[in-house]
Write a protein that holds these residues in place. Structure first.
Motif, PDB file in Angstrom:
ATOM      1  N   ARG A  44       0.814  -1.216   0.000  1.00 39.24           N
ATOM      2  CA  ARG A  44       0.000   0.000   0.000  1.00 39.24           C
ATOM      3  C   ARG A  44       0.845   1.263   0.000  1.00 39.24           C
ATOM      4  N   ARG A  45       2.028   1.153  -0.583  1.00 37.60           N
ATOM      5  CA  ARG A  45       2.843   2.361  -0.755  1.00 37.60           C
ATOM      6  C   ARG A  45       2.718   2.846  -2.193  1.00 37.60           C
ATOM      7  N   VAL A  46       2.724   4.168  -2.334  1.00 31.95           N
ATOM      8  CA  VAL A  46       2.745   4.768  -3.664  1.00 31.95           C
ATOM      9  C   VAL A  46       4.086   4.455  -4.308  1.00 31.95           C
ATOM     10  N   CYS A  47       4.082   4.223  -5.616  1.00 34.09           N
ATOM     11  CA  CYS A  47       5.337   3.950  -6.306  1.00 34.09           C
ATOM     12  C   CYS A  47       5.256   4.418  -7.747  1.00 34.09           C
TER      13      CYS A  47
ATOM     14  N   GLY B 256       7.203   2.710 -10.868  1.00 34.07           N
ATOM     15  CA  GLY B 256       8.160   1.656 -11.167  1.00 34.07           C
ATOM     16  C   GLY B 256       8.673   1.043  -9.875  1.00 34.07           C
ATOM     17  N   ILE B 257       9.996   0.980  -9.732  1.00 34.04           N
ATOM     18  CA  ILE B 257      10.585   0.380  -8.531  1.00 34.04           C
ATOM     19  C   ILE B 257      10.834   1.401  -7.428  1.00 34.04           C
ATOM     20  N   ILE B 258      10.614   2.681  -7.703  1.00 36.69           N
ATOM     21  CA  ILE B 258      10.907   3.728  -6.723  1.00 36.69           C
ATOM     22  C   ILE B 258       9.666   3.977  -5.869  1.00 36.69           C
ATOM     23  N   LEU B 259       9.857   3.952  -4.549  1.00 38.09           N
ATOM     24  CA  LEU B 259       8.743   4.012  -3.614  1.00 38.09           C
ATOM     25  C   LEU B 259       8.587   5.390  -2.985  1.00 38.09           C
ATOM     26  N   SER B 260       7.361   5.645  -2.514  1.00 37.68           N
ATOM     27  CA  SER B 260       7.054   6.870  -1.796  1.00 37.68           C
ATOM     28  C   SER B 260       6.305   6.515  -0.525  1.00 37.68           C
ATOM     29  N   HIS B 261       5.473   7.439  -0.059  1.00 38.82           N
ATOM     30  CA  HIS B 261       4.753   7.273   1.197  1.00 38.82           C
ATOM     31  C   HIS B 261       3.578   6.292   1.058  1.00 38.82           C
ATOM     32  N   SER B 262       2.938   6.022   2.163  1.00 40.66           N
ATOM     33  CA  SER B 262       1.757   5.172   2.171  1.00 40.66           C
ATOM     34  C   SER B 262       0.613   5.847   1.418  1.00 40.66           C
TER      35      SER B 262
ATOM     36  N   HIS C  97       4.321  -5.139  -9.845  1.00 40.71           N
ATOM     37  CA  HIS C  97       4.006  -5.306  -8.424  1.00 40.71           C
ATOM     38  C   HIS C  97       2.744  -6.136  -8.268  1.00 40.71           C
ATOM     39  N   ASP C  98       2.546  -6.637  -7.049  1.00 41.84           N
ATOM     40  CA  ASP C  98       1.342  -7.385  -6.718  1.00 41.84           C
ATOM     41  C   ASP C  98       0.292  -6.456  -6.124  1.00 41.84           C
ATOM     42  N   ASP C  99      -0.959  -6.872  -6.230  1.00 41.22           N
ATOM     43  CA  ASP C  99      -2.050  -6.091  -5.646  1.00 41.22           C
ATOM     44  C   ASP C  99      -1.933  -6.060  -4.121  1.00 41.22           C
ATOM     45  N   PRO C 100      -2.187  -4.912  -3.505  1.00 42.66           N
ATOM     46  CA  PRO C 100      -2.251  -4.898  -2.043  1.00 42.66           C
ATOM     47  C   PRO C 100      -3.447  -5.724  -1.566  1.00 42.66           C
TER      48      PRO C 100
END
Length: 318
Positions: free
Chosen positions: A109-112, A114-120, A150-153
């Protein structure tokens, strides 16, 4: 080495030629269209300003943002320039006038991007709720999808309903013909696009992927993207006849075989031609098909162009 250098030289020539083609088109064709001189006095409440009793959902030209929740993605000055597509927070975008959000999530459940992640994604939902609670008649289209690779949350559909249930406009194809006032007090059309999980069911609180369509053109060549956007838009039926949203994205995308990999300098090649795109859609006879118009790094002028055309439609001038 010599072949690679030669390829890069040709790429730079192609980009320069395409930038010139857009500049020439603007010089010859201009950027005016019905409503282009309109500037909403309050962008945070621009739907209210146009009178919700008179605006049908299919008449709206929705200002949207591409990869909306990337304002603080990654590590500043390290990975952020390769993934950041917006400088404003979700709340800031909505206050500026954006009404369509493009949110990418991964299994935690994090924003992304591609492979780079951000906050929830909680941060996104909180900003949407805050904006909805501060306004009275603004409708928001919230598209949330599982990012590629990615997989579904888990149980994410229930999460969305739990968080936004009181504001959700339930799936109903008649929504496109209704006025904003007829939808109130509900405020959010939420389109959930999982990769593997079951799609939302008809008549439920969430809308399935088929109700927000686009033709993604993955290129850093600005004139190629501009003309491709026009081509695909021209192939759509008029917005008044559709039972789904169709999106055009006024963006350009960095390519792996080009030395310029940061988002902003690449997307800036097309960013300033949003008004010309609307002008050209009139010149080519299919402005009635334009519906969601999205951009990187949204600004007030982009919002004003979309709201201006919406105003002209409502007044019967477009």
């Amino acid at each position: 080495m010599g072949a690679q250098l030669s390829k890069q030289v040709e790429r730079r020539k192609a980009i320069s030629a395409e930038k010139k083609a857009l500049a020439d088109l603007q010089q010859n064709g201009g950027s005016d269209f019905p409503g282009s001189d309109y500037h909403p006095p309050d962008r945070a409440n621009w739907m209210s300003g146009l009178n919700p009793d008179n605006i049908r959902i299919h008449q709206i030209v929705w200002p949207g943002t591409h990869d909306s929740a990337t304002n603080d993605i990654g590590i500043p000055l390290v990975t952020r320039p390769f993934a950041q597509c917006q400088s404003l927070s979700i709340y800031g975008q909505l206050k500026t006038g954006a009404r369509v959000l493009d949110i990418r999530v991964q299994e935690d459940r994090r924003v992304c991007h591609g492979i780079i992640l951000s906050h929830s994604v909680d941060v996104v939902i909180s900003d949407v709720r805050k904006f909805i609670q501060e306004t009275q008649s603004e409708i928001v289209v919230l598209e949330i999808r599982t990012e590629f690779g990615h997989d579904d949350p888990p149980d994410f559909d229930q999460y969305l309903v739990d968080q936004l249930g009181e504001f959700l406009i339930y799936h109903d194809e008649q929504v496109f013909n209704k006025t904003i006032s007829e939808l109130l007090p509900k405020r959010v059309i939420c389109v959930w696009k999982p990769r593997k999980s079951a799609q939302p069911k008809p008549g439920g609180p969430l809308w399935s992927s088929g109700y927000l369509k686009d033709n993604w053109i993955d290129t850093d060549l600005p004139a190629t993207k501009f003309e491709s956007n026009l081509k695909f838009l021209g192939e759509q039926s008029p917005a008044a006849n559709r039972k789904y949203f169709y999106r055009v994205e006024n963006t350009a995308t960095p390519q792996a075989d080009n030395p310029v990999l940061c988002v902003k300098p690449v997307t800036d090649r097309i960013h300033g031609y949003a008004r010309m795109f609307i002008c050209q859609s009139f010149a080519r006879g299919f402005a009635d098909r334009l519906q969601i118009f999205s951009t990187d790094f949204i600004d007030e002028d982009f919002v004003d162009a979309c709201v201006g055309l919406t105003s002209a439609r409502v007044e019967g001038k477009a």
